[in-house]
Design a protein around this motif. Structure first.
Motif, mmCIF file in Angstrom:
data_model
loop_
_atom_site.group_PDB
_atom_site.id
_atom_site.type_symbol
_atom_site.label_atom_id
_atom_site.label_comp_id
_atom_site.label_asym_id
_atom_site.label_seq_id
_atom_site.Cartn_x
_atom_site.Cartn_y
_atom_site.Cartn_z
ATOM 1 N N MET A 188 0.821 -1.203 0.000
ATOM 2 C CA MET A 188 0.000 0.000 0.000
ATOM 3 C C MET A 188 0.861 1.261 0.000
ATOM 4 S SD MET A 188 -2.990 -0.935 -0.462
ATOM 5 C CE MET A 188 -3.767 0.677 -0.265
ATOM 6 N N TRP A 189 2.058 1.175 0.561
ATOM 7 C CA TRP A 189 2.977 2.322 0.521
ATOM 8 C C TRP A 189 3.270 2.700 -0.928
ATOM 9 C CZ3 TRP A 189 7.581 3.915 -1.450
ATOM 10 C CH2 TRP A 189 8.197 5.020 -0.853
ATOM 11 N N ILE A 190 3.415 1.690 -1.775
ATOM 12 C CA ILE A 190 3.664 1.929 -3.194
ATOM 13 C C ILE A 190 2.380 2.380 -3.892
ATOM 14 C CG2 ILE A 190 4.347 0.869 -5.382
ATOM 15 C CD1 ILE A 190 6.123 -1.048 -3.752
ATOM 16 N N VAL A 191 1.290 1.650 -3.642
ATOM 17 C CA VAL A 191 0.022 1.938 -4.317
ATOM 18 C C VAL A 191 -0.414 3.377 -4.082
ATOM 19 C CG1 VAL A 191 -2.445 1.421 -4.337
ATOM 20 C CG2 VAL A 191 -0.787 -0.448 -4.326
ATOM 21 N N GLU A 192 -0.376 3.848 -2.824
ATOM 22 C CA GLU A 192 -0.878 5.177 -2.516
ATOM 23 C C GLU A 192 0.012 6.295 -3.052
ATOM 24 O OE1 GLU A 192 -1.170 5.132 1.712
ATOM 25 O OE2 GLU A 192 1.004 4.979 2.027
ATOM 26 N N ARG A 193 1.191 5.957 -3.503
ATOM 27 C CA ARG A 193 2.072 6.945 -4.116
ATOM 28 C C ARG A 193 2.063 6.873 -5.640
ATOM 29 N NH1 ARG A 193 3.558 6.120 0.847
ATOM 30 N NH2 ARG A 193 4.617 7.769 2.030
ATOM 31 N N VAL A 194 1.358 5.887 -6.169
ATOM 32 C CA VAL A 194 1.276 5.727 -7.621
ATOM 33 C C VAL A 194 -0.070 6.190 -8.152
ATOM 34 C CG1 VAL A 194 1.325 4.095 -9.539
ATOM 35 C CG2 VAL A 194 2.962 3.858 -7.662
ATOM 36 N N PHE A 220 -3.927 16.488 -6.004
ATOM 37 C CA PHE A 220 -4.661 16.842 -7.218
ATOM 38 C C PHE A 220 -4.697 15.726 -8.264
ATOM 39 C CE2 PHE A 220 -2.851 21.000 -5.753
ATOM 40 C CZ PHE A 220 -4.051 21.614 -5.433
ATOM 41 N N GLY A 221 -3.908 14.672 -8.089
ATOM 42 C CA GLY A 221 -3.792 13.641 -9.111
ATOM 43 C C GLY A 221 -5.105 12.978 -9.461
ATOM 44 N N ASN A 222 -5.260 12.578 -10.722
ATOM 45 C CA ASN A 222 -6.460 11.886 -11.177
ATOM 46 C C ASN A 222 -6.168 10.389 -11.297
ATOM 47 O OD1 ASN A 222 -8.747 13.958 -12.145
ATOM 48 N ND2 ASN A 222 -6.742 14.901 -12.362
ATOM 49 N N LEU A 223 -5.481 9.993 -12.340
ATOM 50 C CA LEU A 223 -5.040 8.599 -12.429
ATOM 51 C C LEU A 223 -3.806 8.409 -11.549
ATOM 52 C CD1 LEU A 223 -4.693 5.753 -13.457
ATOM 53 C CD2 LEU A 223 -3.763 6.681 -15.594
ATOM 54 N N LEU A 224 -2.746 9.140 -11.841
ATOM 55 C CA LEU A 224 -1.503 9.006 -11.081
ATOM 56 C C LEU A 224 -1.428 10.010 -9.931
ATOM 57 C CD1 LEU A 224 1.260 8.409 -13.788
ATOM 58 C CD2 LEU A 224 -0.124 6.736 -12.533
ATOM 59 N N PHE A 225 -1.316 9.482 -8.726
ATOM 60 C CA PHE A 225 -1.020 10.326 -7.564
ATOM 61 C C PHE A 225 0.468 10.682 -7.560
ATOM 62 C CE2 PHE A 225 -0.183 11.078 -3.022
ATOM 63 C CZ PHE A 225 -1.183 11.992 -2.745
#
Length: 300
Positions: A188-194, A220-225
């Motif tokens: 999740m550390w990776i997911v929430e930054r991607v 503000f990110g839409n697809l990519l955080f």
């Protein structure tokens, strides 16, 4: 992937998240929408699908055919990963900057409607001002890229992007149980930054920043955080704000759906309204100022 398959998969994604909201009981327990909300969300979604996107695609196709008639399909031979990379920059990163700019004083009235909902749900996804999408640079760039031959890859890309955006707005926070599973913390550390997640996007919709969870001036990110991480606007807490929406609506009454959708053609007469020329935008700073003034007046 052709357009017919894309539309079918999009419909299935929307139905899937709608079912998740109902089955999890989050829709019944957290979504208290009024007829004002329903009119805005329904008409904006219809106008985007039936008018704005077709007009932009037709306009870009005609302009490109006029200005560069020999370039139709010129990039169709690019490998799929190159097309995806171009789309991520030309559409998603550009949308990050458009979204970020829309939280400034000049463009905020065109995006305010998206934040006036006092709930999170997939029904909020396309809740905006009519001009917000008509002026969105990423949609125009996407039209040009379709002219250059990005067809099949674009359809797959837009499907993935829609799934992420729907999941970020969904009343059911799918990331919450994953955060509670210790073994998944590194993942999740990776997911929430991607990609955008319910936690990071709800922080963006929070009614206030003062609790340390809300972050409506970032995420503000839409697809990519990842764009937020890259450009310094990321705020990750793995927590969810107690409330979403706009404080000025709670204090002064909710703006009418037509004022939100058709500003500046229609303007509000409400105090502290961004939906009128010369109107004052309410914020945490405004509330603090009002409290100071109230305290000063009481002392006198």
């Amino acid at each position: 992937m052709n357009s017919h398959v894309m539309y079918l998969l999009i419909a299935l994604a929307i139905v899937g998240f709608a079912v998740a909201e109902v089955v999890s009981r989050q829709y019944r327990e957290t979504v208290y929408a009024t007829s004002n909300d329903t009119k805005l969300e329904l008409l904006m979604t219809i106008s985007l699908v039936a008018f704005t996107q077709p007009v932009i695609l037709l306009a870009t196709d005609r302009l490109c055919a006029w200005l560069a008639p020999d370039l139709r399909g010129a990039w169709s031979g690019f490998p799929w990963w190159a097309m995806v990379g171009i789309l991520l920059v030309g559409d998603d990163m550009l949308q990050y900057w458009w979204h970020r700019a829309s939280h400034s004083g000049l463009l905020w009235p065109l995006h305010r409607a998206h934040h006036s909902a006092s709930y999170m749900s997939i029904r909020v996804t396309y809740r905006n001002n009519f001009l917000y999408y008509l002026m969105m640079p990423g949609l125009w760039v996407a039209g040009v890229l379709l002219y250059f031959g990005f067809g099949g890859v674009y359809y797959a890309y837009i499907l993935v992007k829609l799934v992420v955006i729907l999941s970020a707005h969904c009343a059911w926070a799918w990331d919450a149980p994953l955060y509670r599973t210790r073994a998944l913390h590194p993942v999740m550390w990776i997911v929430e930054r991607v990609i955008s997640t319910p936690a990071t996007h709800r922080a963006h919709h929070a009614i206030t920043n003062v609790d340390g969870i809300g972050h409506y001036k970032g995420n503000f990110g839409n697809l990519l955080f990842f764009w937020d991480v890259l450009f310094g606007t990321a705020h990750i807490t793995r927590k969810y704000p107690a409330e979403v929406g706009l404080r000025d609506d709670r204090l002064f009454g909710y703006e009418r759906w037509d004022h939100q959708m058709f500003y500046p053609l229609l303007q509000s007469s409400r105090e502290y309204s961004a939906l009128k020329f010369g109107g004052q935008i309410y914020s945490d700073e405004s509330e603090a100022e009002m409290q100071i003034n109230t305290t000063t007046s009481s002392a006198r």
